[in-house]
Design a protein around this motif. Structure first.
Motif, PDB file in Angstrom:
ATOM      1  N   ARG A   1       0.724  -1.252  -0.069  1.00  0.00           N
ATOM      2  CA  ARG A   1      -0.019   0.142  -0.050  1.00  0.00           C
ATOM      3  C   ARG A   1       0.833   1.343  -0.012  1.00  0.00           C
ATOM      4  NH1 ARG A   1      -3.614   1.014   5.022  1.00  0.00           N
ATOM      5  NH2 ARG A   1      -1.739   1.074   5.803  1.00  0.00           N
ATOM      6  N   THR A   2       1.723   1.298   0.689  1.00  0.00           N
ATOM      7  CA  THR A   2       2.680   2.500   0.993  1.00  0.00           C
ATOM      8  C   THR A   2       3.455   2.648  -0.443  1.00  0.00           C
ATOM      9  OG1 THR A   2       3.264   2.105   3.142  1.00  0.00           O
ATOM     10  CG2 THR A   2       4.966   3.367   2.043  1.00  0.00           C
ATOM     11  N   TYR A   3       4.007   1.391  -1.268  1.00  0.00           N
ATOM     12  CA  TYR A   3       4.499   1.454  -2.592  1.00  0.00           C
ATOM     13  C   TYR A   3       3.742   1.919  -3.464  1.00  0.00           C
ATOM     14  CZ  TYR A   3       6.543  -0.152  -7.035  1.00  0.00           C
ATOM     15  OH  TYR A   3       6.704  -0.360  -8.140  1.00  0.00           O
ATOM     16  N   LEU A   4       2.398   1.619  -3.639  1.00  0.00           N
ATOM     17  CA  LEU A   4       1.193   1.993  -4.556  1.00  0.00           C
ATOM     18  C   LEU A   4       1.154   3.524  -4.308  1.00  0.00           C
ATOM     19  CD1 LEU A   4      -0.511   1.180  -6.634  1.00  0.00           C
ATOM     20  CD2 LEU A   4      -2.505   1.080  -4.916  1.00  0.00           C
ATOM     21  N   ASN A   5       1.149   4.033  -3.119  1.00  0.00           N
ATOM     22  CA  ASN A   5       0.974   5.558  -2.716  1.00  0.00           C
ATOM     23  C   ASN A   5       1.969   6.428  -3.333  1.00  0.00           C
ATOM     24  OD1 ASN A   5      -1.368   5.221  -1.238  1.00  0.00           O
ATOM     25  ND2 ASN A   5      -0.524   5.298   0.555  1.00  0.00           N
ATOM     26  N   TRP A   6       3.327   6.081  -3.077  1.00  0.00           N
ATOM     27  CA  TRP A   6       4.412   6.603  -3.586  1.00  0.00           C
ATOM     28  C   TRP A   6       4.393   6.577  -5.125  1.00  0.00           C
ATOM     29  CZ3 TRP A   6       7.477   9.961  -1.704  1.00  0.00           C
ATOM     30  CH2 TRP A   6       7.624  10.111  -0.552  1.00  0.00           C
ATOM     31  N   LYS A   7       4.033   5.446  -5.838  1.00  0.00           N
ATOM     32  CA  LYS A   7       3.829   5.321  -7.228  1.00  0.00           C
ATOM     33  C   LYS A   7       2.773   6.411  -7.713  1.00  0.00           C
ATOM     34  CE  LYS A   7       3.598   1.891 -10.534  1.00  0.00           C
ATOM     35  NZ  LYS A   7       3.285   0.390 -10.854  1.00  0.00           N
ATOM     36  N   ARG A   8       1.727   6.590  -7.080  1.00  0.00           N
ATOM     37  CA  ARG A   8       0.808   7.422  -7.406  1.00  0.00           C
ATOM     38  C   ARG A   8       1.084   8.699  -7.267  1.00  0.00           C
ATOM     39  NH1 ARG A   8      -4.784   5.105  -4.609  1.00  0.00           N
ATOM     40  NH2 ARG A   8      -4.960   3.384  -6.032  1.00  0.00           N
ATOM     41  N   VAL A   9       1.797   9.064  -6.161  1.00  0.00           N
ATOM     42  CA  VAL A   9       2.401  10.439  -6.040  1.00  0.00           C
ATOM     43  C   VAL A   9       3.312  10.860  -7.088  1.00  0.00           C
ATOM     44  CG1 VAL A   9       3.917  11.888  -4.469  1.00  0.00           C
ATOM     45  CG2 VAL A   9       1.948  10.557  -3.501  1.00  0.00           C
ATOM     46  N   LEU A  10       4.394  10.079  -7.657  1.00  0.00           N
ATOM     47  CA  LEU A  10       5.432  10.057  -8.471  1.00  0.00           C
ATOM     48  C   LEU A  10       4.549  10.490  -9.619  1.00  0.00           C
ATOM     49  CD1 LEU A  10       8.026  10.328  -9.158  1.00  0.00           C
ATOM     50  CD2 LEU A  10       8.015   7.842  -9.623  1.00  0.00           C
ATOM     51  N   LEU A  11       3.413   9.741 -10.134  1.00  0.00           N
ATOM     52  CA  LEU A  11       2.782   9.626 -11.347  1.00  0.00           C
ATOM     53  C   LEU A  11       2.105  10.887 -11.360  1.00  0.00           C
ATOM     54  CD1 LEU A  11       2.206   8.382 -14.000  1.00  0.00           C
ATOM     55  CD2 LEU A  11       0.006   7.537 -13.016  1.00  0.00           C
ATOM     56  N   LEU A  12       1.600  11.509 -10.369  1.00  0.00           N
ATOM     57  CA  LEU A  12       0.753  12.845 -10.265  1.00  0.00           C
ATOM     58  C   LEU A  12       1.715  13.820 -10.202  1.00  0.00           C
ATOM     59  CD1 LEU A  12      -1.712  14.510  -9.929  1.00  0.00           C
ATOM     60  CD2 LEU A  12      -1.214  14.261  -7.356  1.00  0.00           C
ATOM     61  N   SER A  13       2.767  14.019  -9.667  1.00  0.00           N
ATOM     62  CA  SER A  13       3.724  14.887  -9.865  1.00  0.00           C
ATOM     63  C   SER A  13       4.541  15.060 -11.250  1.00  0.00           C
ATOM     64  CB  SER A  13       4.986  14.532  -8.880  1.00  0.00           C
ATOM     65  OG  SER A  13       5.801  13.556  -9.198  1.00  0.00           O
ATOM     66  N   LEU A  14       4.544  13.901 -11.765  1.00  0.00           N
ATOM     67  CA  LEU A  14       5.002  13.801 -13.285  1.00  0.00           C
ATOM     68  C   LEU A  14       3.975  14.661 -14.239  1.00  0.00           C
ATOM     69  CD1 LEU A  14       7.045  10.424 -13.714  1.00  0.00           C
ATOM     70  CD2 LEU A  14       8.089  12.915 -13.608  1.00  0.00           C
ATOM     71  N   LYS A  15       2.812  14.266 -13.951  1.00  0.00           N
ATOM     72  CA  LYS A  15       1.622  14.711 -14.711  1.00  0.00           C
ATOM     73  C   LYS A  15       1.679  16.481 -14.574  1.00  0.00           C
ATOM     74  CE  LYS A  15      -1.381  10.995 -15.126  1.00  0.00           C
ATOM     75  NZ  LYS A  15      -2.805  10.575 -14.535  1.00  0.00           N
ATOM     76  N   CYS A  16       1.787  16.779 -13.366  1.00  0.00           N
ATOM     77  CA  CYS A  16       1.943  18.246 -12.896  1.00  0.00           C
ATOM     78  C   CYS A  16       2.958  19.046 -13.812  1.00  0.00           C
ATOM     79  CB  CYS A  16       2.096  18.466 -11.462  1.00  0.00           C
ATOM     80  SG  CYS A  16       0.533  17.975 -10.575  1.00  0.00           S
ATOM     81  N   VAL A  17       4.218  18.251 -13.705  1.00  0.00           N
ATOM     82  CA  VAL A  17       5.331  18.952 -14.472  1.00  0.00           C
ATOM     83  C   VAL A  17       5.198  19.156 -15.872  1.00  0.00           C
ATOM     84  CG1 VAL A  17       7.854  18.420 -14.966  1.00  0.00           C
ATOM     85  CG2 VAL A  17       6.903  18.360 -12.428  1.00  0.00           C
ATOM     86  N   TYR A  18       4.590  17.781 -16.420  1.00  0.00           N
ATOM     87  CA  TYR A  18       4.204  17.737 -17.844  1.00  0.00           C
ATOM     88  C   TYR A  18       3.229  18.761 -18.280  1.00  0.00           C
ATOM     89  CZ  TYR A  18       2.444  16.229 -22.362  1.00  0.00           C
ATOM     90  OH  TYR A  18       2.180  15.869 -23.642  1.00  0.00           O
TER      91      TYR A  18
END
Length: 67
Positions: free
Chosen positions: A9-26
């Motif tokens: 669950r923690t790994y999934l949260n970090w993965k979501r946070v990373l994906l969201l931050s990449l989307k924001c940067v894009y």
């Protein structure tokens, strides 16, 4: 030591946070690029208009021809 149930669950949260931050940067890069393109387009149109005014011999903005 984290239990096996909390680790994925923690790994999934970090993965979501990373994906969201990449989307924001894009998204920010796309917005910045579109702003630059619009700015260049406006400058180009303004330069064309000024060039056309010079070729036609019409006075520029703020200049008056006294007859």
């Amino acid at each position: 030591m984290p239990t096996s149930s909390s680790w994925p669950r923690t790994y999934l949260n970090w993965k979501r946070v990373l994906l969201l931050s990449l989307k924001c940067v894009y998204f920010m890069l796309v917005v910045r690029f579109s702003q630059k393109c619009m700015e260049m387009s406006v400058k180009s149109k303004l330069a064309q208009r000024q060039g056309r005014n010079v070729r036609e011999g019409s006075p520029g903005r703020g200049l008056r021809v006294l007859t």
